[in-house]
Structure formats: structure tokens, C-alpha cells
Scaffold this motif. Structure first.
Motif, PDB file in Angstrom:
ATOM      1  N   LYS A  57     -10.404   9.046  -3.761  1.00 40.71           N
ATOM      2  CA  LYS A  57     -11.453   8.255  -3.619  1.00 40.71           C
ATOM      3  C   LYS A  57     -11.986   8.727  -2.784  1.00 40.71           C
ATOM      4  CE  LYS A  57      -9.517   6.296  -7.215  1.00 40.71           C
ATOM      5  NZ  LYS A  57     -10.245   6.617  -8.221  1.00 40.71           N
TER       6      LYS A  57
ATOM      7  N   ARG B  67      -4.090   2.328   5.466  1.00 34.92           N
ATOM      8  CA  ARG B  67      -3.882   2.758   6.659  1.00 34.92           C
ATOM      9  C   ARG B  67      -3.490   1.678   7.650  1.00 34.92           C
ATOM     10  NH1 ARG B  67      -7.054   4.908  10.680  1.00 34.92           N
ATOM     11  NH2 ARG B  67      -6.198   6.508  12.062  1.00 34.92           N
TER      12      ARG B  67
ATOM     13  N   ASP C 276     -10.902   7.685   1.172  1.00 38.92           N
ATOM     14  CA  ASP C 276      -9.445   7.834   1.706  1.00 38.92           C
ATOM     15  C   ASP C 276      -9.451   8.468   3.105  1.00 38.92           C
ATOM     16  OD1 ASP C 276      -8.893   5.643  -0.715  1.00 38.92           O
ATOM     17  OD2 ASP C 276      -7.980   7.215  -1.321  1.00 38.92           O
TER      18      ASP C 276
ATOM     19  N   SER D  90      -3.299  11.453   1.097  1.00 38.62           N
ATOM     20  CA  SER D  90      -4.086   9.647   1.512  1.00 38.62           C
ATOM     21  C   SER D  90      -4.004   8.696   1.082  1.00 38.62           C
ATOM     22  CB  SER D  90      -5.805  10.761   1.146  1.00 38.62           C
ATOM     23  OG  SER D  90      -6.009   9.714  -0.770  1.00 38.62           O
ATOM     24  N   ILE D  91      -4.269   7.738   1.839  1.00 37.38           N
ATOM     25  CA  ILE D  91      -4.142   6.671   1.861  1.00 37.38           C
ATOM     26  C   ILE D  91      -5.491   5.564   1.982  1.00 37.38           C
ATOM     27  CG2 ILE D  91      -3.734   5.897   4.230  1.00 37.38           C
ATOM     28  CD1 ILE D  91      -0.928   4.061   2.906  1.00 37.38           C
ATOM     29  N   SER D  92      -6.113   4.680   1.475  1.00 36.12           N
ATOM     30  CA  SER D  92      -6.994   3.367   1.750  1.00 36.12           C
ATOM     31  C   SER D  92      -6.821   3.026   3.029  1.00 36.12           C
ATOM     32  CB  SER D  92      -7.054   1.975   0.640  1.00 36.12           C
ATOM     33  OG  SER D  92      -6.137   1.518   1.617  1.00 36.12           O
ATOM     34  N   VAL D  93      -8.296   2.958   2.938  1.00 33.79           N
ATOM     35  CA  VAL D  93      -8.518   2.748   4.763  1.00 33.79           C
ATOM     36  C   VAL D  93      -7.671   1.304   4.840  1.00 33.79           C
ATOM     37  CG1 VAL D  93     -10.260   1.570   6.659  1.00 33.79           C
ATOM     38  CG2 VAL D  93     -10.983   3.529   4.915  1.00 33.79           C
ATOM     39  N   GLU D  94      -7.969   0.445   4.088  1.00 30.93           N
ATOM     40  CA  GLU D  94      -6.747  -1.287   4.026  1.00 30.93           C
ATOM     41  C   GLU D  94      -5.287  -0.832   4.639  1.00 30.93           C
ATOM     42  OE1 GLU D  94      -9.133  -0.923   2.007  1.00 30.93           O
ATOM     43  OE2 GLU D  94     -10.892  -1.407   2.488  1.00 30.93           O
TER      44      GLU D  94
ATOM     45  N   LYS E 264      -0.664   8.814  -1.254  1.00 33.43           N
ATOM     46  CA  LYS E 264      -1.548   9.140  -2.557  1.00 33.43           C
ATOM     47  C   LYS E 264      -1.071  10.623  -2.683  1.00 33.43           C
ATOM     48  CE  LYS E 264      -5.044   8.491  -4.439  1.00 33.43           C
ATOM     49  NZ  LYS E 264      -6.270   7.979  -4.909  1.00 33.43           N
TER      50      LYS E 264
ATOM     51  N   HIS F 243       1.274  -1.046   0.422  1.00 33.49           N
ATOM     52  CA  HIS F 243       0.110  -0.269   0.063  1.00 33.49           C
ATOM     53  C   HIS F 243       0.491   0.712  -0.460  1.00 33.49           C
ATOM     54  CE1 HIS F 243      -3.414  -2.364   0.443  1.00 33.49           C
ATOM     55  NE2 HIS F 243      -3.113  -2.925   1.937  1.00 33.49           N
TER      56      HIS F 243
END
Length: 436
Positions: free
Chosen positions: A301, A343, A304, A337-341, A256, A253
Motif C-alpha cells: 500500500k 507505527r 506504508d 511493512s505497517i501503516s503510518v498509524e 504485513k 494494528h
């Protein structure tokens, strides 16, 4: 009459002709050795130092070391020349990149520094500072590696372990890999030493418990490994091998970076405070991205998690302060930012998601020619780039606040289908009280 003069040479006295006596430049002092300072802080504590460009504009120096702070306790001193941050040389880094590396390091920070007098002497003697850095580590040094190993349906992880204890008593497990197996493809090498696996220190595991951990699940594993030859360098310098010092080989991961320019209808997204997957209960979440908006065009997205505003970490800030920072950016803002997964992945490993963020130019800094190629003005009141470290906290740059309309929000309209929420929450977020 032609005169001839005979000069003699005595090995003890040298040449007897004063005209031939040569004053060589003094040799570099062999005691010029960089110091490694380990700064440890607890949550909500600052490191307690400032960082700025030196007077030449070519390097970075430490200033304002606060009494009783982690910086002072580590041996850091004012006017120290900064050479490395977490084993990475800073000579070719822009100021905002150095700042970000310090901000994203978590609770442990390794700084390689040189006293000002020693640095001046080394420069006068033509000694390369990077050479000094390499010499302080030794020829056998290499960075540790973070490798994410996905199981092969037939061969599994493609690695096995056996107990290993170095001559210095430094205990770990040695790794053996299957040729072209999953581990080898992920960057693990035979004879590597295992430092930790899935965030758990190998020194806390027996061989049996390690095998159980590896075999009990079909999930991928993340390992921190190091070459055996490098161990002596870490032992000699008394450095624990933390993931903050490691090379990211293939972690799954990535954060972004998005650069948004406000349009007539705003940025086109909402920022909400929501409960998310543990280990941390709440986060600042990006929601309701408008089609065709500045946010969508930047790659935002829905769902995020927001990590940083203008490259300054914001996860530990209150929601309203994050909103105000976006507002104060004027018509342009950079969000990370980053996806919940993603993070959740980094949190379970105990690593900041910002740690391996790829370098990008800071849109909030304007390049100016002042004293050399490494000059960056970030609208600082005192004229020089300055890091208040306090550094893992967010007031890093002392920026001018731009005047803007109260409608310069993340979304121009206010009603978002939540009529029961307070007016402030309609614009920006679900407040913590609404989450209770």
C-alpha cells in the motif's frame, strides 16, 4: 542331590544375593534449574552474543559471549542451551523465528538457558526440558496480556480501578470490569492487576491521576494486565513485567509480510525517506506502487512504512543501506511493512511493531537435512545457522551476495516526476539532505 540356598534380607544391609543387586539409573540432579538472564542494551548497542544450532541440530546454543557486553553482564555463558526467549519456548521454532523474536525485542531481552552439562544430564535422564521451564516459573504463572479497549458509546470503557498492594509490596491497581462491557470483550478480567496504561507505568500513577487519564479523552486505551496469582512468580524470579513478555490479545494494528518476485519491469515501487508522524522524525516509506506490479500483487500500500527486509529490521539503518539490501536479495525479496498509524501506535507504547508479527517461513532460507528436522541453511559460509547478536542490528545472517544488473532496482525506470532531485534520489528516495 538338590541344593537349596536361602537368601536373607536385612533392612540395613539389603539382599545378600549379589545376583539380585540392581544398579538403578541415577536420579536427576534436583539442582538442574534453568537460569533466567536479563539483557539490557542502549540504542545502537549490541547484546554481544552469537546463537547457532547445537551439534544435534535439535536445539540452540549460545556462543561467543563478548566481554563487558550486556550478554556477559547478564550471566549468559558460551554453550548455554537456549530454552525460552521472552517467556516463549523455542523448541518448536525454526531458527529464523528465534532470530526474529530476538531482533524485535527492543532494548530488553529475557533468555531462559541451561548449562550444557546440565542439559546433557537432563537429556540422558529423560527429563523433559519444557517441564523444567514450567517448574522454574511455578504453577501459578501465566502470561501478562496486552488489551486494547475501545469505548462503548453508553458504558464507556467498562472498567474501574482500586488500589491494590500485594503481600510482597508489589503495588498496582486492581481492575473491575462490567459484564459484557468493552473491557471484558477486549480480554480484561475482573481482579486483573494493572501494570501500565497507554505505555505509562501504573506504579507512577496515583488513583486520581489514573482516573483523570482514563476519563479525560474519548479515545481507546491500551492496558497491560496480569492475573494476581502470577505476581509471585515474577517477584521470585526478579522479573519486571514488560510488554515484550505479554500476550497480544487484540492490538489494533499488525505488520504485513509481503513476498515479491522481481519481474521484467522490476518490483514496481519506490522507496523514499520521509518525515512522518512523531515520535520518530523519518522513516523508509513505500511509494508509487505500480498497478499490476509485483508490489501491488503482494499487497503493498502506498504510504506504508518499511520495517524489515528479509525479516531483518531496517528502521535504524541509513536509507542507502536499505536500498542495497533489497538489491542484494536478487530476484526475490520479503518486505515487512505497517501503516503510518500503526507505527505511531506502537511507538507511543514503546513497543516494536515487529514484536507480534505472525510467524511466516523465511524465503531467504532453504531447508536442508543435515542433523535433524531443525536445520536451516541461509547460505552461511560456515554451514550452520548463526545469529550475531549484535542481534538487534541487521547483519544477522552472513549471506552470499548475488550478482545482479544495476537495473535490478525497485523500479526499472528512473524519472518519477521530481526533476530537481539528484539522480540517485530519482531512483530510490528523497535523500536526507532534500528533506532539510
Amino acid at each position: 542331590m538338590e541344593l537349596s540356598v536361602k537368601f536373607t534380607f536385612n533392612p540395613k544391609e539389603g539382599i545378600d544375593n549379589p545376583a539380585l543387586v540392581i544398579s538403578d539409573d541415577p536420579e536427576p540432579d534436583p539442582t538442574i534449574t534453568p537460569r533466567l538472564c536479563l539483557l539490557k542494551r542502549v540504542e545502537c548497542q549490541t547484546f554481544g552474543f552469537h546463537l547457532r544450532l547445537d551439534r544435534t541440530g535439535q536445539g540452540y546454543e549460545i556462543t561467543n559471549v563478548e566481554p563487558w557486553s550486556p550478554a556477559e553482564q547478564s550471566g549468559l555463558q558460551a554453550e548455554d542451551r537456549l530454552l525460552e526467549v521472552n517467556e516463549e519456548n523455542v523448541d518448536n521454532m525454526e531458527f529464523h523465528q528465534v532470530v526474529r523474536k530476538i531482533q524485535s525485542c527492543g532494548t530488553h531481552l529475557f533468555l531462559l538457558v541451561l548449562r550444557k552439562e546440565e542439559c546433557d544430564q537432563a537429556v540422558q535422564m529423560g527429563v523433559d526440558l519444557q517441564t523444567l521451564c514450567r517448574a522454574s516459573k511455578g504453577d501459578s504463572w501465566s502470561r501478562s496480556r496486552l488489551c486494547h479497549v475501545r469505548r462503548d458509546p453508553e458504558q464507556g470503557l467498562g472498567m474501574s480501578f482500586k488500589c491494590f498492594v500485594s503481600a510482597g509490596g508489589w503495588g498496582r491497581f486492581s481492575v473491575s470490569t462490567v459484564t459484557d462491557g468493552a473491557a471484558e470483550k477486549a480480554g480484561v478480567r475482573t481482579r486483573d492487576l494493572l501494570v501500565w496504561i497507554n505505555g505509562v507505568s501504573a506504579s507512577a500513577l496515583t488513583l486520581a491521576s489514573l482516573c483523570r487519564m482514563v476519563n479525560k479523552s474519548g479515545d481507546p486505551v491500551t492496558v497491560l494486565v496480569i492475573e494476581p496469582g502470577s505476581v509471585s512468580s515474577y517477584i521470585r524470579r526478579k522479573i519486571p513485567i514488560f510488554p515484550e513478555l505479554a500476550e497480544n490479545v487484540n492490538l489494533p494494528h499488525t505488520a504485513k509480510t509481503m513476498r515479491l518476485e522481481r519481474r521484467s519491469d522490476g518490483y514496481g515501487f519506490l522507496l523514499r525517506q520521509e518525515r512522518v508522524k512523531s515520535p520518530q522524525r523519518t522513516a523508509h516509506v513505500l511509494r508509487e506502487v505500480d498497478p499490476g506490479s509485483a508490489a501491488e500483487d503482494a499487497g503493498m500500500k502506498d504510504g506504508d512504512v518499511l520495517l524489515a527486509v528479509n525479516e531483518e529490521p531496517v528502521e535504524e539503518l541509513e536509507h542507502e543501506e536499505v536500498v542495497n539490501r533489497i538489491r542484494a536479495s536478487g530476484d526475490r525479496v520479503t518486505l515487512i511493512s505497517i501503516s503510518v498509524e500503526g507505527r505511531w501506535f506502537y511507538r507511543t507504547l514503546g513497543i516494536s511493531p515487529l514484536l507480534f508479527l505472525e510467524d511466516s517461513a523465511s524465503p531467504t532460507c532453504t531447508q536442508t537435512v543435515v542433523a535433524g528436522p531443525k536445520t536451516a541453511s541461509c547460505d552461511l559460509d560456515k554451514g550452520d545457522p548463526w545469529l550475531d547478536s549484535h542481534s538487534n542490528h541487521q547483519r544477522v545472517f552472513k549471506r552470499k551476495v548475488f550478482q545482479h544488473s544495476s537495473r535490478t532496482t525497485m523500479r526499472k525506470h528512473t524519472h518519477c516526476g521530481h526533476p530537481k532531485l539528484p539522480r540517485q534520489a530519482l531512483r530510490f528516495s528523497v535523500t536526507p539532505e532534500a528533506l532539510a
